[in-house]
Design a protein around this motif. Structure first.
Motif: not given
Length: 107
Positions: A18-19, A23-26
Motif C-alpha cells: 500500500w505504501q 508513493l508511486k501515485g504521489l
C-alpha cells in the motif's frame, strides 16, 4: 496500524504494498507550476511552450494575441490539458504593442 495494513494472502500484515502504491501515485502527480507574463517588447513576448502537461493563457492586455494559431481576444482565457501525457508544442505571440498575456504552465 496504517490503512493499508491488511492480513490478506500475500501481504501477511505488512503495509509495504500500500505504501509503495501511494508513493508511486504521489510521484506521478508531482509537477512543477511555472508562470510568466510576457508583454510586447519583452524577450519572450512570442515563443513556444514545450514539454508541458497543461497550460493556460489569459489575455490581460489591450489587444488580441495569438495562441497556437488562434486569436485570443482581450479578456479571454485558453486552457490546454493533456490529461497526463505531454502536450505538443504550443506557440504564442504577444508581440503587438500593448499586448500582455499571463501564462501558467505545468511541467
Amino acid at each position: 496500524m496504517s490503512i493499508g495494513n491488511l492480513k490478506t494472502q500475500g501481504g501477511k500484515g505488512t503495509n509495504w504494498p500500500w505504501q509503495y502504491k501511494m508513493l508511486k501515485g504521489l510521484q506521478g502527480i508531482k509537477r512543477t507550476v511555472n508562470s510568466k507574463r510576457p508583454a510586447a517588447g519583452d524577450v519572450d513576448d512570442a515563443g513556444t511552450l514545450s514539454n508541458c502537461y497543461s497550460a493556460s493563457f489569459a489575455n490581460v492586455g489591450a489587444v488580441d494575441i495569438t495562441v497556437d494559431g488562434t486569436v485570443v481576444k482581450v479578456g479571454e482565457t485558453v486552457n490546454f490539458n493533456g490529461g497526463g501525457p505531454l502536450l505538443s508544442d504550443i506557440s504564442y505571440d504577444a508581440s503587438i504593442a500593448t499586448a500582455e498575456v499571463l501564462i501558467i504552465y505545468i511541467t
